[in-house]
Each structure stands twice: as structure tokens, then as C-alpha cells.
Design a protein around this motif. Sequence first.
Motif, mmCIF file in Angstrom:
data_model
loop_
_atom_site.group_PDB
_atom_site.id
_atom_site.type_symbol
_atom_site.label_atom_id
_atom_site.label_comp_id
_atom_site.label_asym_id
_atom_site.label_seq_id
_atom_site.Cartn_x
_atom_site.Cartn_y
_atom_site.Cartn_z
ATOM 1 N N SER A 141 -57.894 -103.891 -6.136
ATOM 2 C CA SER A 141 -57.706 -102.309 -5.455
ATOM 3 C C SER A 141 -57.837 -102.049 -4.260
ATOM 4 O O SER A 141 -57.449 -101.814 -3.560
ATOM 5 N N VAL A 142 -58.978 -102.331 -3.898
ATOM 6 C CA VAL A 142 -59.522 -102.410 -2.752
ATOM 7 C C VAL A 142 -58.531 -103.785 -1.340
ATOM 8 O O VAL A 142 -58.004 -103.107 -0.434
ATOM 9 N N MET A 143 -57.878 -104.898 -1.869
ATOM 10 C CA MET A 143 -57.195 -104.796 -1.284
ATOM 11 C C MET A 143 -55.679 -104.492 -1.091
ATOM 12 O O MET A 143 -55.447 -104.243 -0.447
ATOM 13 N N MET A 147 -54.543 -110.953 1.118
ATOM 14 C CA MET A 147 -54.552 -109.737 0.618
ATOM 15 C C MET A 147 -53.515 -109.800 -0.059
ATOM 16 O O MET A 147 -54.524 -108.842 -1.414
ATOM 17 N N VAL A 148 -52.477 -109.862 -0.225
ATOM 18 C CA VAL A 148 -51.077 -108.933 -0.330
ATOM 19 C C VAL A 148 -51.496 -110.027 -2.057
ATOM 20 O O VAL A 148 -51.122 -108.968 -3.177
ATOM 21 N N SER A 149 -52.399 -111.175 -1.923
ATOM 22 C CA SER A 149 -51.782 -112.197 -3.315
ATOM 23 C C SER A 149 -53.109 -111.696 -4.228
ATOM 24 O O SER A 149 -52.750 -111.125 -5.010
ATOM 25 N N LEU A 150 -54.135 -111.131 -3.861
ATOM 26 C CA LEU A 150 -55.346 -110.515 -4.770
ATOM 27 C C LEU A 150 -54.993 -108.841 -5.276
ATOM 28 O O LEU A 150 -55.057 -108.343 -5.901
ATOM 29 N N SER A 151 -54.447 -108.236 -4.595
ATOM 30 C CA SER A 151 -54.101 -106.585 -4.232
ATOM 31 C C SER A 151 -52.541 -106.916 -6.050
ATOM 32 O O SER A 151 -52.771 -105.724 -6.201
ATOM 33 N N LEU A 152 -51.917 -108.163 -5.996
ATOM 34 C CA LEU A 152 -50.697 -108.325 -6.852
ATOM 35 C C LEU A 152 -51.709 -109.219 -8.299
ATOM 36 O O LEU A 152 -51.172 -109.446 -9.377
ATOM 37 N N GLN A 153 -52.521 -109.000 -8.011
ATOM 38 C CA GLN A 153 -53.538 -109.493 -9.696
ATOM 39 C C GLN A 153 -54.494 -108.557 -10.425
ATOM 40 O O GLN A 153 -54.874 -107.473 -9.544
ATOM 41 N N PRO A 154 -54.974 -108.956 -11.552
ATOM 42 C CA PRO A 154 -55.377 -107.841 -11.804
ATOM 43 C C PRO A 154 -56.914 -107.783 -12.135
ATOM 44 O O PRO A 154 -57.826 -109.361 -11.932
#
Length: 281
Positions: free
Chosen positions: A247-249, A30-37
Amino acid sequence: MKTMENRRLALLYTMLALPAFIWMVPTLWMVSLSLQPNALLARTTSNTFWGLIPYPLTLDNYVNLLAHGQVHVWFFNSLVVALGMTIGVLVLSTTAGYAFARLNFVGKKTLLVLVLLGLMIPEQAVFIPLYTLFSELGWHNSHHGLIIPRLAVPIGVFIMIQFFRGVTRDVEEAARIDGANTFQIFWHVMLPLARPAMMTVAILTFLYAWNDYLWPLVSAQRTEHFTITLGLASLQSNFAQSEGLGSVMASGVIASMPVVILFLIFQRYVVRAVAVGGSKG
């Protein structure tokens, strides 16, 4: 012998670290996806090491989310509701727990059964009467309207009863010999001893209040009275219409960060309470 002991400890830590890492994978993901475009996540979510390493890294998801004008209002609402509920539950749980564990009064067993029966009643079963009552009182869209229905927490009373029952009566008798009355014994003797159990109840209550979604969804109809869980959910009410997976993450990370920090700070009290409870059993 020392080398063998070190190897055993290393093997034990490795065996414990593996399931801990597996348990942490969803959170790390979740944290990783939140930091990706979002544009990249629209094509794939496993571009590097199954998505656990954010590349390329961006903070746009957090910047865009925090730029929303009401996010800070939702955080404030959640903080007020969570702290108010925590304080109220602690007051009710400690006083009721001490009364049931240490005092004798008429109807004690009947009242205790009624309190513990609350553990068997699902909260959804009382939403309609609560909503009707609060509508007549005009308490919807208010902080106290979100706090008061959640003050009756039977599990908090149960935890405090178990703790106070485990304290030796010699402590109370010594205080009575020194001239202390019932309230003084409760306030100056029992409460300091009950800090581990109280911290456990406080942490569990704060987590429950912060993550609560159903009652705020029913009671808070105006956006300025939303809690953080309800507010962020309203921004992503339809996943297909959301701005993107990142954005959801990011919403999930922001909503969960305060409770994670709270638990990391006070986890020693939970461990101590569990250890004390286990030694009493």
C-alpha cells in the motif's frame, strides 16, 4: 567498416543502458512491490528476481487506495496548485527575465542581486513569517494560500535571463525598424523564441509544486484542502501502523505518475533548452 560502426554503437548503447538500468532499479522495485499482496511482502520482498518481478500479481493495493473518498479531491488540489504556480512563475519569470536581460532602468543591478540572493535563502527560514502573514489574511486552507508563497522562484528568473541574453539583438532591432514597441517585441518576437526555456521552467516548477510537502503541511490543516503528497502521507503517517508495504508503494506510484507522464511528454523541450544553453556557453 559498417560492421565495425554497428559494433561500436552496440557497445556504446550497452554501456549507457547498464547505468540507466541501475538508476531505474529503485523505481522498478517500487512498482513491483505495489503489485504484490501485503501478506506476501510481510514475509519477504525478494521472492522473484530480488522483487523486481511482481508475483503473484494483484491490483488490490491500488483499488483500496483509490477507494478512499478523498484521494480524487487531493489530486484536484494538487493539480490546481501545480498549474496555478506554474502559470504564475512563467509570467513573473519571463517578464522579469526580459526586463533584466534587455531593458535599462534605475536600480537594475541592485534588484538583480536581490532576486538572485533568493537562491541562497532556505525556504524553511521564512515559514514562520509566512504562516503569521497568511493567518492574519485568512488565506490558510485555500488554493491561493498554497500558490502565492511559491511564485517567487529566483531560478526561473535566472534561466530566462540567461536565455534572453543569448538572443541576438539584431532580432529586436529588425522588429523596431518595423515599428514594434517594447511590449510587441517581447510578446511577438521574444516569447516564441523562448519556448524551450519556458517549457524547462514550467516543467521544473510543476514538479516542485506537485512534490511540495512542507508548505502544504504548514498551511493546509483540513483534509479537504490537502494536496496529494500530504494526503497520501496522512494515510501512512506511521509506517508501523500502515496497511502494508504494498500500500505504501502504491501511494508512491500514484503520487509520482502524473509528473513522470508530464516529463515523458515534454522532455524534448528540456533537451532542446539544455542544447541551446550549451551552445551559448
